[in-house]
Scaffold this active site. Structure first.
Site, PDB file in Angstrom:
ATOM      1  N   THR A 221       0.868  -1.165   0.000  1.00  0.00           N
ATOM      2  CA  THR A 221       0.000   0.000   0.000  1.00  0.00           C
ATOM      3  C   THR A 221       0.902   1.210   0.000  1.00  0.00           C
ATOM      4  OG1 THR A 221      -1.619  -1.315   1.172  1.00  0.00           O
ATOM      5  CG2 THR A 221      -1.776   1.050   1.519  1.00  0.00           C
TER       6      THR A 221
ATOM      7  N   THR B 187      -3.728   1.311  -2.711  1.00  0.00           N
ATOM      8  CA  THR B 187      -3.116  -0.012  -2.525  1.00  0.00           C
ATOM      9  C   THR B 187      -3.319  -0.935  -3.713  1.00  0.00           C
ATOM     10  OG1 THR B 187      -3.034  -1.905  -1.019  1.00  0.00           O
ATOM     11  CG2 THR B 187      -5.192  -0.936  -1.388  1.00  0.00           C
TER      12      THR B 187
ATOM     13  N   SER C 102     -10.494  -3.009   5.275  1.00  0.00           N
ATOM     14  CA  SER C 102      -9.157  -2.458   5.056  1.00  0.00           C
ATOM     15  C   SER C 102      -8.587  -1.933   6.361  1.00  0.00           C
ATOM     16  CB  SER C 102      -9.255  -1.309   4.050  1.00  0.00           C
ATOM     17  OG  SER C 102      -8.018  -0.639   3.947  1.00  0.00           O
TER      18      SER C 102
HETATM   19  N1  GLY Z   1      -4.640  -3.999   1.497  1.00  0.00           N
HETATM   20  C1  GLY Z   1      -4.297  -3.471   2.753  1.00  0.00           C
HETATM   21  C2  GLY Z   1      -5.459  -2.834   3.436  1.00  0.00           C
HETATM   22  O1  GLY Z   1      -6.349  -2.335   2.758  1.00  0.00           O
HETATM   23  O2  GLY Z   1      -5.502  -2.845   4.633  1.00  0.00           O
END
Ligand code: GLY
Length: 598
Positions: free
Chosen positions: A391, A409, A462
């Site tokens: 990310t 991300t 997320s």
């Molecule tokens: N892909 C990492 C998050 O969204 O937490």
């Protein structure tokens, strides 16, 4: 923002000790704008936009698009993210352009014949890919909050130029490409770009991306339609159809269809609002868990005697005036908030996330009073009354006082490793952020259940935590966020706590060693690498409190932060754990750190 809701949430975290605190600097004008991102070229792009009269939204959009070219490990067109806007006029807005599960997504596809979850399927190959949100999200940020000084096409131009003319590969990209796991997951199109002739790109090699330039040219000319329809969309869907599903051989169908792309929509949400030591905090609501966890932890901590503990630790000679009791509190507060995350958090459009309950004074107080001198590794999540990366983050502040905190991300480094032939961009592996099987950990070791189950068109939970704080005069005083999966939350929180509670200077707070606690597994992880690790005596004292610890020889997170001092001077810090750069208007861009030597 809806005034009632805002008042309710402010009230929920308005705890006794913060009343009357804080600083006022309404009269002091901001001395300069700032941009912080994970690549110096992208930071420079943002600074140039500010210098040419753009505002924070314009600069954030141009920076993010530049990251999609110069920072392929996480910068993206084929992923998604969150952007938090705080205007100089006092308005806030959260843009959710998180990827969605395709309409035909089906959790059974991730299981083998015995019904066991095959983790590789949600991490590499076509089943890992959620419908990308970044192109539409960035366009919406520009459309809703841009200054009007720049057209959309003008903001795409710097990225387009970097793709067309190329840039010198930096030590971090070269280092990332030496990772065998990265190489193993890349499809032939990505391998041809990043491993020309079979060898990884090296520092100083020129990376020219003509195919990506073509996609950006369409995006510039047609806006999001140039990505979600036409040749780019067809190339994306074609890539999924030809890519292999781990353990199954070729895909019989890709989940993501042309209809999924055409139907993708962002969500405009109200930021969560909380208070900490006189600062008004704006944080990302679900489907981020970051805002809720940050506000819960700060709420629990605010009611504890933090300043006397800092004093006691200073007198006892603890480094940074951070004693074992304070660290114990941080760990306990994090463990409890992550327990609630696993049980209750998911996409609010599909699951009723009990935001009000999780931030209620009663629950925060109950959590706080349950903290004892000993570790409580067996905490349970909140129970309703009747039953039960990679990310990247960028922060921008303009001189008018508008701010954007944006995290986007691809999920894992280089996402799913699938580069769209004919599109030149990498696709995310965001579907691994769903709890595909209840209680089975994902790549970050995070567990979840029904709240975050995979469902068509749903957004995975997320940890991305773009956060902005205003001072008591209503002026933006902190813009912050980080990459790092669940460590996003802990990294962001710890910088805030180090600045506000320990009184550290921003750069020191960002550099200082971190800990991470996410409820499951029980152990708290401590960065203990040679430079600036945790004092052994402190770790021993925590063990004596029953805290299970794990020491890491690597760092986590990459905080990108901007702080405004009471006199209006602006500080910006980019985390030395990665190769980002802070830029201040009129002063230029800092030199990035180098990757650690093995
Ligand atoms: N892909 C990492 C998050 O969204 O937490």
């Amino acid at each position: 923002m809806d005034v009632t809701r805002r008042a309710l949430l402010v009230g929920a975290l308005l705890l006794a000790s913060c009343a009357g605190g804080g600083v006022r600097f309404d009269e002091a004008p901001l001395q300069r704008g700032a941009v912080v991102s994970e690549h110096p070229l992208a930071t420079q792009v943002g600074l140039d936009v500010l210098a040419r009269g753009g505002n924070a939204a314009d600069a954030a959009v141009a920076t993010a698009l530049a990251l999609a070219v110069v920072y392929p490990v996480a910068g993206n067109l084929g992923g998604g993210g969150f952007a938090l806007w705080a205007g100089a006029d006092g308005a806030e807005e959260a843009l959710d352009f998180r990827e969605t599960a395709p309409t035909s997504a089906d959790a059974a596809a991730y299981l083998d014949e015995e019904g066991r979850f095959v983790p590789a399927r949600s991490l590499v190959g076509p089943l890992a890919v959620g419908v990308p949100g970044s192109p539409l999200g960035l366009h919406e940020l520009w459309r809703r909050h841009g200054s009007g000084a720049f057209t959309w096409a003008e903001l795409v131009q710097p990225a387009l130029r970097l793709a067309r003319e190329g840039f010198a590969v930096d030590p971090w990209l070269a280092d990332d490409l030496t990772d065998e796991e990265v190489r193993a997951k890349m499809n032939p199109t990505a391998l041809a770009l990043f491993y020309p002739g079979g060898a990884p790109l090296e520092v100083g090699d020129r990376l020219v991306q003509p195919v990506l330039a073509g996609t950006l040219a369409r995006l510039a000319a047609e806006g999001p339609r140039g990505f979600y329809g036409g040749p780019v969309a067809e190339a994306l869907v074609g890539e999924l159809a030809r890519s292999e599903v781990p353990g199954l051989g070729r895909a019989t169908r890709g989940f993501c269809t042309l209809e999924d792309l055409a139907g993708y929509a962002i969500a405009v949400r109200e930021p969560l609002v909380g208070q900490f030591q006189g600062h008004e905090l704006f944080a990302m609501p679900p489907p981020s868990s970051g805002g809720l966890v940050i506000l819960q932890v700060l709420g629990v901590l605010e009611g504890l005697p933090l300043s006397s503990e800092v004093e006691a630790a200073r007198e006892a000679g603890w480094r940074d005036a951070l004693g074992e009791r304070m660290v114990h509190w941080w760990i306990e507060a994090l463990r409890m908030a992550f327990a609630d995350r696993a049980e209750h958090m998911g996409d609010p459009d599909f699951h009723d996330v009990p935001v009000r309950e999780l931030l209620s004074p009663a629950w925060i107080t109950a959590r706080r009073t349950s903290i004892s001198e000993r570790a409580r590794v067996d905490v349970a999540p909140w129970a309703p009354p009747h039953e039960s990366a990679q990310t990247t983050h960028l922060s921008v502040l303009d001189r008018a006082g508008n701010a954007v905190s944006m995290t986007t991300t691809l999920n894992g480094a280089f996402g799913s490793g699938l580069m769209v032939r004919g599109g030149g961009f990498l696709l995310n592996n965001e579907l691994d952020d769903f709890a595909i099987q209840a209680g089975v950990p994902n790549q970050f070791g995070l567990v979840g259940n029904e709240a975050n189950a995979l469902r068509p068109r749903k957004r995975p939970l997320s940890s991305m935590s773009p956060t902005i704080a205003r001072d008591t005069g209503g002026r933006v005083c902190l813009v912050i966020g980080s990459p790092g999966g669940p460590r996003i939350i802990t990294a962001t929180l710890q910088v805030m706590l180090r600045v506000w509670v320990l009184g550290q200077e921003l750069g020191d707070a960002v550099r200082s060693p971190r800990l991470h606690q996410q409820w499951s597994p029980q152990a708290t992880r401590f960065e203990a690498h040679e430079d600036g690790g945790w004092p052994p005596a402190l770790l021993e004292a925590l063990r004596e409190r029953g805290q299970p610890l794990e020491l890491l020889d690597w760092g986590f997170g990459s905080v990108q932060a901007i702080l405004v001092e009471p006199d209006g001077s602006v500080r910006a810090a980019s985390d030395p754990r990665r190769g980002g750069a802070a830029g201040l208007e009129g002063l230029g861009v800092t030199a990035p750190a180098l990757p650690p030597r093995d």
